[in-house]
Design an enzyme around this catalytic site. Structure first.
Site, mmCIF file in Angstrom:
data_model
loop_
_atom_site.group_PDB
_atom_site.id
_atom_site.type_symbol
_atom_site.label_atom_id
_atom_site.label_comp_id
_atom_site.label_asym_id
_atom_site.label_seq_id
_atom_site.Cartn_x
_atom_site.Cartn_y
_atom_site.Cartn_z
ATOM 1 N N CYS A 61 70.050 18.705 40.595
ATOM 2 C CA CYS A 61 69.623 17.819 39.992
ATOM 3 C C CYS A 61 70.965 16.759 39.771
ATOM 4 C CB CYS A 61 69.328 18.020 38.425
ATOM 5 S SG CYS A 61 68.072 19.161 38.511
ATOM 6 N N LEU B 135 65.251 17.845 40.984
ATOM 7 C CA LEU B 135 64.772 18.462 42.213
ATOM 8 C C LEU B 135 64.152 19.753 41.766
ATOM 9 C CD1 LEU B 135 64.497 18.636 45.329
ATOM 10 C CD2 LEU B 135 66.756 19.876 45.412
#
Length: 630
Positions: free
Chosen positions: A2, A51
């Site tokens: 992320c 993600l």
């Protein structure tokens, strides 16, 4: 994997500009294209790009504790989170998700700053505790995940996963730090805790930072360090068996995923070992990804094929042209600050390939540092034997004179290239190792810098970075010392930076089983003779892997992930190099002596010297300056 971003008010409880925070978050969209989230309350703003890897349905961030008083944004993976959940539940904490992120908020409530001691993984996170009026930030022990921060003139603390996040804030001081420039031209990267800008810092590996409203900004605190005790009396066979078991555990933890998972497979020892062990832990074929080069001098694909066939992996290969140099300007944008490891280009390509097939890839990064695989370690040990036999007071004048008189012989067989060895023998151990790894060595930087820039440096030298770390190493073992220096500098500033930016550019999570901190701590107890045996590096590692990998993979000369810079700069990139290095951008910076830049270009392109590494370093610096001017 992320991206995180945020703002914290040191002085009060201002409301932050939501549009600004959204821009800070959006500029790192590539780090987490699946979802985005923000949280605003008086005095704090947090943002996150996700993600999705674990707990796809309920792992959104920012994530809160039960009453909403603690909130976190997190980049990384806590691999042992499933072990921590029942312990925290027994203390009365209630979990609403199955994500590793939620462990962080409850661990903070239970253990405060010591929560990081319980985490096993790669991480960078920022946590706000409303009741304590505090912002808590931490970075994993080996600096796998990045975290940038800045204290602005108005009392705002800004932070983010990449420097470009902070650059969205108009209050950031973007004056170039002369000390950072000196570090860059010596090492090829700006070493922690510095960034290229005076106004921004990197949180160092194994550091935490607790900022409290109404108090001045504190210095980061180190919560972990590696100590080389070298006092474990294990035999070679016992150490090999334990190493294999520890590697299996590390890889097993990193195979937890709810999305497609695979591995990089270069054909080198490290990635091949990871794939071999993954195959033994999986009931399905392992997805493997390799880059081949059409220039045989740089192509390891045949060795990757050997491993892929042996373990019947689902193997994906793409061939990269030897003249694949279109990424130069892309890399300058990707890394935000000057970064000069040219292997970033093939790393970018293999991440691009892997993302077509998987969302998570295991890598062999960290193996050279952990297991002592670099050729420079063996060279350093040989030089140390000579240094220990002759006092520095005699060595410095004798070998210093020989180093000055002996011609530079890039073209000659290695045995005749004695100039660098003489120069190294004239130095102490730390100075010599710094000299060995420098891209532009001390004398070259002295000739290259303008008088005005030298005045700005005020005597600062990049070797101070190594000396500061060496003072903390607590070992006089020659190999352990340089391993420690690399774990604190090269691994973090070069390798981890390269892989994080290249993988995140493609929204790919890369996991690092050879950087598991319990594994690193155990290796640091083993005698150096188990790591380097004569001219054989990675001795224990290779012995442990002999039942699993062909000798052609284990014992062939190390090739590395290189690109043909020297040929490029005399051929297809000849004019580009000349235009960049001798052009207006570098001239206008006031940092360089034009005549020395002219010498570097002319000497390289005439074939008299190989200055490809210094020229690449200048090329990337010029691209960085151009980006800043836009």
């Amino acid at each position: 994997m992320c991206g995180i971003a945020g703002l914290f008010d040191l002085r009060g409880k201002r409301d932050f500009d939501q549009a600004l925070v959204e821009r800070m978050n959006q500029v790192q969209f590539h780090r987490g294209p699946d979802e985005g989230g923000t949280h605003f309350e008086p005095g704090v703003a947090l943002a996150h790009r996700r993600l999705s890897i674990i707990d796809l349905s309920t792992g959104q961030q920012p994530l809160f504790n039960e009453d909403g008083s603690v909130v976190v944004v997190f980049n990384g993976e806590i691999y042992n989170y499933q072990e921590l959940v029942p312990e925290l539940e027994a203390l009365g904490h209630i979990f609403h998700t199955r994500s590793d992120t939620e462990v962080i908020v409850h661990a903070w409530e239970a253990w405060g700053e010591d929560c990081v001691q319980r985490f096993r993984g790669m991480f960078a996170f920022a946590l706000h505790d409303r009741n304590r009026g505090a912002l808590f930030m931490a970075r994993d022990r080996l600096g796998v995940k990045p975290l940038f921060y800045a204290e602005l003139a108005d009392g705002t603390v800004a932070f983010g996963s990449e420097l470009k996040v902070l650059m969205q804030h108009p209050g950031l001081n973007r004056r170039i730090d002369p000390h950072a420039v000196e570090e860059y031209f010596a090492l090829g990267y700006v070493a922690e805790p510095r960034t290229i800008f005076e106004g921004a810092r990197k949180l160092g590996p194994g550091e935490l930072l607790t900022i409290r409203r109404g108090q001045s900004m504190p210095a980061p605190r180190r919560y972990w360090d590696l100590r080389f005790t070298l006092d474990n009396p294990m035999s070679l066979s016992d150490a090999a068996a334990e190493l294999t078991a520890r590697l299996q555990e590390s890889i097993r933890l990193r195979m937890i995923s709810e999305v497609p998972l695979g591995a990089f497979l270069s054909g080198g020892v490290d990635s091949s070992a990871v794939v071999a062990l993954m195959a033994g832990l999986s009931d399905k074929p392992v997805n493997t990804c390799s880059i081949a080069f059409d220039d045989p001098k740089f192509n390891e694909s045949q060795f990757a094929d050997m491993v892929a066939q042996r373990y019947r992996t689902d193997h994906h290969v793409e061939t990269v042209a030897a003249d694949d140099f279109d990424l130069i300007d892309t890399l300058a944008t990707l890394y935000d600050e000057p970064y000069a490891d040219s292997s970033a280009m093939p790393t970018y390509r293999v991440c691009q390939l892997a993302r077509k097939h998987v969302t998570v890839a295991l890598s062999g990064d960290g193996g050279d540092e952990s297991f002592a695989g670099y050729r420079r370690y063996r060279m350093h040990l040989a030089e140390e034997r000579l240094r220990s036999a002759i006092p520095l007071g005699l060595r410095r004048p004798l070998f210093g004179m020989l180093g000055r008189l002996y011609p530079k012989a890039d073209w000659a067989p290695r045995v005749f290239r004695a100039k660098a060895t003489f120069e190294a023998l004239a130095r102490d151990s730390v100075e010599a190792y710094f000299h060995a790894v420098s891209i532009l060595r001390d004398d070259m930087r002295d000739k290259m810098y303008s008088d005005g820039f030298k005045r700005q440096l005020a005597g600062y030298q990049a070797s101070d970075v190594f000396r500061q770390h060496a003072a903390q190493a607590r070992t006089d073992d020659p190999l352990a010392l340089v391993q420690y220096l690399d774990l604190k500098t090269y691994l973090v500033g070069d390798i981890n930076t390269k892989v994080d930016r290249a993988s995140m550019a493609h929204s790919l999570e890369v996991r690092e089983p050879l950087m598991d901190h319990p594994l690193i701590e155990w290796l640091a107890t083993l005698p150096s003779g188990l790591k380097v045996d004569g001219q054989q590096g990675k001795y224990l590692f290779k012995k442990a892997m002999e039942p699993m990998l062909p000798n052609d993979v284990l014992y062939r000369p190390k090739m590395g992930f290189a690109v043909p810079l020297a040929r490029w700069f005399r051929g297809p990139l000849k004019q580009k190099v000349r235009d960049a290095v001798l052009g207006e951008t570098l001239a206008a910076s006031g940092i360089f002596k034009p005549a020395y830049l002219q010498h570097l270009v002319d000497a390289h392109q005439s074939g008299v010297r190989d200055y490809s590494a210094p020229l690449w370093t200048l090329l990337m610096f010029e691209a960085f300056l151009r980006n800043q001017a836009q």
